[in-house]
Design an enzyme around this catalytic site. Structure first.
Site, short mmCIF file in Angstrom:
data_model
loop_
_atom_site.label_atom_id
_atom_site.label_comp_id
_atom_site.label_asym_id
_atom_site.label_seq_id
_atom_site.Cartn_x
_atom_site.Cartn_y
_atom_site.Cartn_z
N LYS A 173 0.82 -1.21 0.00
CA LYS A 173 0.00 0.00 0.00
C LYS A 173 0.85 1.26 0.00
O LYS A 173 0.38 2.33 -0.39
CB LYS A 173 -0.95 0.00 1.20
CG LYS A 173 -1.81 -1.26 1.34
CD LYS A 173 -2.61 -1.57 0.09
CE LYS A 173 -3.60 -2.70 0.28
NZ LYS A 173 -3.00 -4.02 0.44
N TYR A 213 -12.27 -14.83 3.52
CA TYR A 213 -11.26 -13.80 3.77
C TYR A 213 -10.75 -13.86 5.20
O TYR A 213 -11.54 -13.90 6.15
CB TYR A 213 -11.84 -12.41 3.49
CG TYR A 213 -10.88 -11.28 3.77
CD1 TYR A 213 -9.96 -10.88 2.81
CD2 TYR A 213 -10.88 -10.64 5.00
CE1 TYR A 213 -9.06 -9.85 3.08
CE2 TYR A 213 -9.99 -9.61 5.27
CZ TYR A 213 -9.08 -9.23 4.31
OH TYR A 213 -8.19 -8.22 4.58
N TYR A 241 -2.95 -12.37 3.24
CA TYR A 241 -2.62 -12.08 1.84
C TYR A 241 -1.45 -12.93 1.33
O TYR A 241 -1.63 -13.85 0.55
CB TYR A 241 -2.30 -10.59 1.66
CG TYR A 241 -3.48 -9.70 1.88
CD1 TYR A 241 -4.35 -9.37 0.83
CD2 TYR A 241 -3.75 -9.18 3.14
CE1 TYR A 241 -5.45 -8.56 1.05
CE2 TYR A 241 -4.86 -8.36 3.36
CZ TYR A 241 -5.70 -8.06 2.31
OH TYR A 241 -6.79 -7.26 2.51
#
Length: 336
Positions: free
Chosen positions: A49, A263, A289
């Site tokens: 990010k 998730y 992730y």
């Protein structure tokens, strides 16, 4: 492409390294594996990010914002890094956290939740799965405006065309490093979540006529839904960056076999992948992730889908601070 025409803050000095993974390569019997260490990007704890925030925060500053507003899941790496960017720039930050797993938010939890408080988040709003996240952020912006302040809304994962420019730039960085080191990659593997990283890499490679396929390993959505998301954003960021070749559906591959029950929910393959990367290469992954993306990489190698004579680059998108919130998974104190 001429990315220099876009305003950008720089949070990382130089390029992140590309390193060989000889021990994992040997353990899996090939292919030749390399890792792009975007976990070493600047800002607190590193992660993908940061590249997106370089463009987004520059835009926020240009608009006179005094507060960054963003959204993410509980234990969000994106929220941690947005907050870190706000601290770096002398701005305030407000977060909206979505409980994608019911009752999963714990203010006293370790990992990123601990860092939110340590970094001085101004306020945290917790919402349920399915709530209107954009509306929640717009309400915060309106409340700030009523106080004479100016908020800047950053979408989840920083994944809009402006944010995805960070990974168009990363694709160019990879190609420059590949040329300098004399290492040509046959495939790139990366986690595919909010789509900005995956879409930006695809657009950047196509814009440079690289001819390198990208395999995204899903962390949340079914394959068809995620491929549509990545294709849409890849086309949008390509238009923004000035990429001339059309991005076709054939350029987008998203694999959903390693998502597991949902998730952030653990799988045995993820736990194995995290352990292998740590014990063989000294690299920390995260359970949400990169752990699942690495499980996908390992699974495709073991099945023979990735051939033993290939040279593969795994893009490490960071997230290791969240690892500490999942400690029982790796100490045998939690079941799947």
């Amino acid at each position: 492409m001429n990315l220099a025409r876009f305003a950008r803050r720089r949070y990382t000095p130089g390029a992140t390294p590309i390193e060989p993974m000889p021990h994992l390569t040997k353990a899996l019997g090939g292919p030749e594996l390399f890792i792009k260490r975007d976990d070493l990007l600047g800002l607190t704890g590193g992660g993908n990010k940061t590249r997106k925030l370089e463009f987004l925060v520059a835009d926020a500053l240009a608009q006179g914002a005094d507060t960054l507003i963003t959204v993410g899941a509980v234990q969000s790496n994106h929220c941690r890094l947005t907050l870190a960017a706000a601290v770096r720039e002398g701005l305030k930050c407000r977060l909206v956290l979505e409980q994608r797993v019911p009752d999963s938010y714990d203010k006293t939890a370790s990992g990123n939740n601990f860092l939110f408080d340590l970094l001085g988040v101004e306020a945290v709003t917790v919402v349920a799965l399915g709530d209107d996240l954009q509306a929640a952020m717009e309400k915060i912006a309106a409340d700030l405006a009523a106080e004479g302040r100016r908020g800047y809304i950053i979408p989840g994962g920083g994944s809009n065309p402006l944010g995805a420019l960070g990974y168009v730039a990363c694709a160019e960085e990879i190609l420059q490093q590949s040329f300098a080191d004399g290492v040509a990659f046959d495939r790139i593997v990366v986690a595919s979540g909010s789509a900005g990283t995956h879409a930006g890499i695809v657009a950047g490679l196509i814009g440079n006529s690289a001819g390198i396929p990208v395999t995204g390993v899903n962390v949340r959505r079914p394959r068809a839904e995620q491929e549509a998301n990545v294709l849409r954003l890849a086309r949008e960021v390509a238009a923004l960056a000035g990429v001339v070749p059309e991005i076709t559906p054939a350029a987008i591959e998203c694999r959903d076999e390693w998502v597991g029950p949902g998730y952030s929910l653990p799988t045995e393959e993820m736990v194995e992948a995290v352990r292998l990367f740590a014990s063989l290469e000294g690299v920390l992954l995260d359970p949400v992730y990169t752990g699942k993306a690495a499980a996908g990489l390992i699974g495709m190698v073991r099945s023979g889908e990735i051939h033993a004579d290939e040279r593969v680059l795994f893009v490490h998108t960071g997230g290791s601070p969240a690892l500490y919130a999942y400690q029982p998974l790796f100490t045998g104190d939690a079941a799947f």
